[in-house]
Design an enzyme around this catalytic site. Sequence first.
Site, short mmCIF file in Angstrom:
data_model
loop_
_atom_site.label_atom_id
_atom_site.label_comp_id
_atom_site.label_asym_id
_atom_site.label_seq_id
_atom_site.Cartn_x
_atom_site.Cartn_y
_atom_site.Cartn_z
N LYS A 31 0.80 -1.23 0.00
CA LYS A 31 0.00 0.00 0.00
C LYS A 31 0.84 1.29 0.00
CE LYS A 31 -3.42 -0.87 -0.63
NZ LYS A 31 -3.78 -1.45 -1.95
N HIS A 93 6.86 -7.68 -2.16
CA HIS A 93 6.74 -7.00 -0.87
C HIS A 93 7.71 -7.62 0.14
CE1 HIS A 93 3.33 -4.75 -2.20
NE2 HIS A 93 2.47 -5.74 -2.18
N SER A 123 -4.26 3.16 4.42
CA SER A 123 -4.50 2.53 3.12
C SER A 123 -4.58 1.01 3.27
CB SER A 123 -3.36 2.92 2.16
OG SER A 123 -3.59 2.37 0.89
N GLY A 245 -5.59 8.22 -2.99
CA GLY A 245 -4.34 8.65 -3.60
C GLY A 245 -3.83 9.96 -3.05
P1 A3P Z 1 -4.90 4.97 -0.88
O1 A3P Z 1 -5.54 3.74 -0.30
O2 A3P Z 1 -4.38 5.89 0.17
O3 A3P Z 1 -5.77 5.69 -1.86
P2 A3P Z 1 -0.27 -0.26 -3.69
O4 A3P Z 1 -0.29 -0.17 -5.16
O5 A3P Z 1 1.09 -0.40 -3.11
O6 A3P Z 1 -1.22 -1.30 -3.20
O7 A3P Z 1 -0.75 1.14 -3.11
C1 A3P Z 1 -2.09 1.54 -3.22
C2 A3P Z 1 -2.17 2.99 -2.80
O8 A3P Z 1 -1.53 3.79 -3.81
C3 A3P Z 1 -3.61 3.47 -2.71
O9 A3P Z 1 -3.60 4.50 -1.71
C4 A3P Z 1 -3.83 4.02 -4.10
O10 A3P Z 1 -4.92 4.91 -4.21
C5 A3P Z 1 -2.48 4.72 -4.30
N1 A3P Z 1 -2.21 5.01 -5.71
C6 A3P Z 1 -2.22 4.15 -6.75
N2 A3P Z 1 -1.99 4.81 -7.92
C7 A3P Z 1 -1.85 6.11 -7.59
C8 A3P Z 1 -1.62 7.30 -8.36
N3 A3P Z 1 -1.52 7.27 -9.68
N4 A3P Z 1 -1.52 8.47 -7.68
C9 A3P Z 1 -1.63 8.53 -6.35
N5 A3P Z 1 -1.87 7.43 -5.57
C10 A3P Z 1 -1.97 6.25 -6.19
#
Ligand code: A3P
Length: 281
Positions: A31, A93, A123, A245
């Site tokens: 996350k 991870h 998140s 995000g």
């Molecule tokens: P949130 O839950 O805070 O919105 P991962 O890919 O490691 O699982 O991380 C997911 C997190 O990255 C989520 O955070 C998601 O919304 C955010 N995320 C993914 N793409 C993004 C982007 N283009 N810009 C900003 N945040 C992004």
Amino acid sequence: MRKEKKTTDNWENLQNFQARPDDIVVSTFPKAGTTWVSYILDLLYFGNTAPECQTSLPIYFRVPFLESAFPGLPSGVEQVNKLPTTPRLIKTHLPVQLLPKSFWEQNCRVVYVARNAKDNAVSYFHFDRMNKAEPEPGDWNTFLQTFMDGKHIILFGPWYDHVRGYWEKKQTYSNIHYMFYEDMVGDTVREFEGLCSFLGLSPSVEDRERVIQGVHFEQMKQNKMTNYTTVPGFDTKETTFMRKGKVGDWKNHFTVAQNEKLEERYKQKMKNITLQFRTEI
Ligand code: A3P
């Protein structure tokens, strides 16, 4: 009784994974922005050469999850070994000490993304609510307690050791590019340029624009190949993978007491390290 597949069933295979020198590893505590960076890399390397994949193959097949072992699917190792692309983009991870040693022997490039503990916890909590493959997270307070204490109920944890492990490794292994989610939100273009320079790439102005546009939060949220709506085990009635995000959403979740407690734990666990996070921008 049905035997579920687990990462540990595949452990030897995973640890003996044979890396290639041009493999690129995307490593994160879950996350922290894994999908975002994976998609940037995918567009950078293959946006022009394999445009059909952009509309037909979800990102999790293009950038396989190395240690994954999901019922009904080839293991992550098998998926990586079948990748037809060069370079192979590989998501993990695993904490630094568990990354298969072949990556270090082959001097592979590792892109690590770290996110501040407070937003990372928020998140992860929401993700666990939607991810039916993981145990129920319980209420926010219970989840946060587990996260703060670095208990191993949370996969790949503790957060402190994960971010610290790669940071310390970077001091002796120069092929780690350590990025921060907060910097990526604050100045995506600058971070993109830094990533290109680490990779030795100089994309054309058009390609730069194409990537920057494509990886915008709203674009990725609408894009079925990057928004994880194609995963059957994710219950999007609860919340969505592409949730907010943002930097600083923790303020909408933490009570004053929870914040004080985390700060206190943080000071104990993160002493004697130069690694600094921003919790707002
Ligand atoms: P949130 O839950 O805070 O919105 P991962 O890919 O490691 O699982 O991380 C997911 C997190 O990255 C989520 O955070 C998601 O919304 C955010 N995320 C993914 N793409 C993004 C982007 N283009 N810009 C900003 N945040 C992004």
